[in-house]
Design an enzyme around this catalytic site. Sequence first.
Site, PDB file in Angstrom:
ATOM      1  N   HIS A  47       0.855  -1.195   0.000  1.00 18.29           N
ATOM      2  CA  HIS A  47       0.000   0.000   0.000  1.00 18.29           C
ATOM      3  C   HIS A  47       0.891   1.245   0.000  1.00 18.29           C
ATOM      4  O   HIS A  47       2.109   1.145   0.147  1.00 18.29           O
ATOM      5  CB  HIS A  47      -0.912   0.001   1.232  1.00 18.29           C
ATOM      6  CG  HIS A  47      -0.153  -0.031   2.527  1.00 18.29           C
ATOM      7  ND1 HIS A  47       0.319  -1.183   3.077  1.00 18.29           N
ATOM      8  CD2 HIS A  47       0.235   0.965   3.358  1.00 18.29           C
ATOM      9  CE1 HIS A  47       0.961  -0.901   4.211  1.00 18.29           C
ATOM     10  NE2 HIS A  47       0.932   0.399   4.389  1.00 18.29           N
ATOM     11  N   THR A  50       2.305   3.977  -4.613  1.00 18.11           N
ATOM     12  CA  THR A  50       3.204   3.667  -5.736  1.00 18.11           C
ATOM     13  C   THR A  50       4.345   2.720  -5.340  1.00 18.11           C
ATOM     14  O   THR A  50       4.729   2.662  -4.156  1.00 18.11           O
ATOM     15  CB  THR A  50       3.845   4.978  -6.260  1.00 18.11           C
ATOM     16  OG1 THR A  50       4.278   5.732  -5.114  1.00 18.11           O
ATOM     17  CG2 THR A  50       2.875   5.797  -7.080  1.00 18.11           C
ATOM     18  N   ARG A  51       4.892   2.007  -6.320  1.00 22.51           N
ATOM     19  CA  ARG A  51       6.097   1.193  -6.142  1.00 22.51           C
ATOM     20  C   ARG A  51       6.980   1.366  -7.368  1.00 22.51           C
ATOM     21  O   ARG A  51       6.488   1.333  -8.500  1.00 22.51           O
ATOM     22  CB  ARG A  51       5.751  -0.298  -6.026  1.00 22.51           C
ATOM     23  CG  ARG A  51       5.045  -0.695  -4.745  1.00 22.51           C
ATOM     24  CD  ARG A  51       5.976  -0.625  -3.550  1.00 22.51           C
ATOM     25  NE  ARG A  51       5.397  -1.104  -2.308  1.00 22.51           N
ATOM     26  CZ  ARG A  51       4.671  -0.367  -1.448  1.00 22.51           C
ATOM     27  NH1 ARG A  51       4.432   0.893  -1.692  1.00 22.51           N
ATOM     28  NH2 ARG A  51       4.199  -0.899  -0.339  1.00 22.51           N
ATOM     29  N   LYS A 264       6.283  11.639  -2.764  1.00 27.28           N
ATOM     30  CA  LYS A 264       6.503  10.549  -1.793  1.00 27.28           C
ATOM     31  C   LYS A 264       7.952  10.087  -1.851  1.00 27.28           C
ATOM     32  O   LYS A 264       8.489   9.883  -2.943  1.00 27.28           O
ATOM     33  CB  LYS A 264       5.574   9.374  -2.108  1.00 27.28           C
ATOM     34  CG  LYS A 264       5.582   8.312  -1.003  1.00 27.28           C
ATOM     35  CD  LYS A 264       4.735   7.109  -1.366  1.00 27.28           C
ATOM     36  CE  LYS A 264       5.559   6.061  -2.071  1.00 27.28           C
ATOM     37  NZ  LYS A 264       4.833   4.807  -2.284  1.00 27.28           N
ATOM     38  N   HIS A 268      15.425   3.409   1.974  1.00 29.54           N
ATOM     39  CA  HIS A 268      15.487   1.963   1.771  1.00 29.54           C
ATOM     40  C   HIS A 268      16.574   1.454   2.712  1.00 29.54           C
ATOM     41  O   HIS A 268      17.712   1.876   2.625  1.00 29.54           O
ATOM     42  CB  HIS A 268      15.853   1.663   0.312  1.00 29.54           C
ATOM     43  CG  HIS A 268      15.919   0.207  -0.006  1.00 29.54           C
ATOM     44  ND1 HIS A 268      14.846  -0.630   0.148  1.00 29.54           N
ATOM     45  CD2 HIS A 268      16.934  -0.571  -0.472  1.00 29.54           C
ATOM     46  CE1 HIS A 268      15.183  -1.862  -0.212  1.00 29.54           C
ATOM     47  NE2 HIS A 268      16.450  -1.847  -0.584  1.00 29.54           N
ATOM     48  N   CYS A 313       4.577   0.732   6.824  1.00 32.15           N
ATOM     49  CA  CYS A 313       4.514  -0.446   5.959  1.00 32.15           C
ATOM     50  C   CYS A 313       5.538  -1.454   6.500  1.00 32.15           C
ATOM     51  O   CYS A 313       6.331  -1.110   7.383  1.00 32.15           O
ATOM     52  CB  CYS A 313       4.883   0.027   4.561  1.00 32.15           C
ATOM     53  SG  CYS A 313       4.672  -1.167   3.261  1.00 32.15           S
ATOM     54  N   LYS A 346       7.520  -4.960  -7.711  1.00 30.45           N
ATOM     55  CA  LYS A 346       7.698  -4.871  -9.162  1.00 30.45           C
ATOM     56  C   LYS A 346       7.673  -6.245  -9.833  1.00 30.45           C
ATOM     57  O   LYS A 346       7.514  -6.349 -11.035  1.00 30.45           O
ATOM     58  CB  LYS A 346       9.002  -4.128  -9.479  1.00 30.45           C
ATOM     59  CG  LYS A 346      10.243  -4.842  -9.003  1.00 30.45           C
ATOM     60  CD  LYS A 346      11.513  -4.068  -9.272  1.00 30.45           C
ATOM     61  CE  LYS A 346      11.802  -2.967  -8.290  1.00 30.45           C
ATOM     62  NZ  LYS A 346      11.941  -3.376  -6.877  1.00 30.45           N
TER      63      LYS A 346
END
Length: 377
Positions: A47, A50-51, A264, A268, A313, A346
């Site tokens: 959620h 976007t990814r 956004k 990482h 997340c 992805k």
Amino acid sequence: MPRPIFDCAVIGLGGVGSAAAYHLARRGVNVLGLEQFTPAHDLGSSHGETRIIRQAYFEHPNYVPLILRAYELFKELEETSGKQLLQQCGLLLAGPPEGETIQGARLAQHLHQIPLESVRAADWEDRFPGFRIPNGFDVVFEPVAGFLHVEETVRTHLDEAQKAGADLRFNIEVINWRKEGDQFVITTEFEEFIAHKLIVTAGAWTSELLNSLNVPLQVRRVVLCWNKVQSDCYNLSQGGSCFFMETALGEFYGFPSLDGQKLKLAEHGGGLDIANPDELIRTKLAGDGDRVAQFIESFMPQLKPQSERQAVCMYTLSPDHHFLVDEHPDITGIYLGAGFSGHGFKFTSVLGEILADLGSEGRTEHPIDFLRLSRFE
Ligand SMILES: Cc1cc2nc3c(=O)[nH]c(=O)nc-3n(C[C@H](O)[C@H](O)[C@H](O)COP(=O)(O)OP(=O)(O)OC[C@H]3O[C@@H](n4cnc5c(N)ncnc54)[C@H](O)[C@@H]3O)c2cc1C
């Protein structure tokens, strides 16, 4: 009345499970899908709008054949559903020339002829006006990269799976499962189901359902930030792209501004390890967004450092941060897709196809040996 026996049951209908159910149903497999929450919910790992999707895969070049197939399948899904899921706005990759990101992307480019453009320092300001890129960095641009609309992709896989005949049940938690003869009995809060094959795509909850698996999975709380833009230079409509930067502070990535108001981005590799996904703290904690603010102050001068909105997340990390896609080592007929370590979305379309191969035929032609559990033996 005798209970129906399904050919295959999928536990967990998030990013990967929704795609597995879709591919199984399209093949005419009698598939049952079980999900503890609502369709395309915001309580797991799929959620937040976007990814990123990209082909010059710096994590390992073995992923490239899989991502190329993933692109084909997402485009097929768009055609079948009439929805736009994938937006190829390109990706700016920046980092030290000897860093893993640049080195890995160039290796994937070289081995698999992925289009990747080297951008000269003299052109950085014109090409990427909202970024302050340090001297000595290498910058490459991947034009075929971009992003997926994450919830819409999950919803579309689910909708198309149902249209193809999948029996999908939501708001039903699987408590456990057992093998009886050559069948699996799946126990939920409400009733039991029977299936010949089982696919476990339970994301952060995988260890609870597969506690006999001898590979530890670490769940991590990760925060996404939406920050206000102070110029139109990041706008998708103005040619804004996705970005990933390897810096001395850490690795940060983000998306173009979709609405011209905010953008956004996230770190990482940041976040806090947690012991139990059911105890995840979803509200803002002290320190959330601080490292993103530090990154913005150094590298993105047209963005406000304090975020307007945040979302929590979960990453599910495997020991080597590569995916786990395989049959259970001790129990035939049960397959897992797990440990996507913060970079799995992805691949959801192709992972669905692979798990459908395994769940229906017990084998796949896709090159997944590097993702098998035997690497930990
Ligand atoms: C902040 C963040 C940013 C990311 N950015 C990117 C990116 O840019 N690009 C990229 O490729 N990847 C990215 N990822 C990683 C990617 O999103 C995940 O790898 C992927 O979504 C994982 O999908 P999944 O199906 O394994 O998990 P999920 O989508 O969470 O699905 C698991 C499902 O199983 C269900 N479930 C679990 N247990 C049970 C049970 N007992 N009974 C019934 N249902 C159950 C859960 O409710 C859930 O719906 C990111 C992840 C995060 C958290």
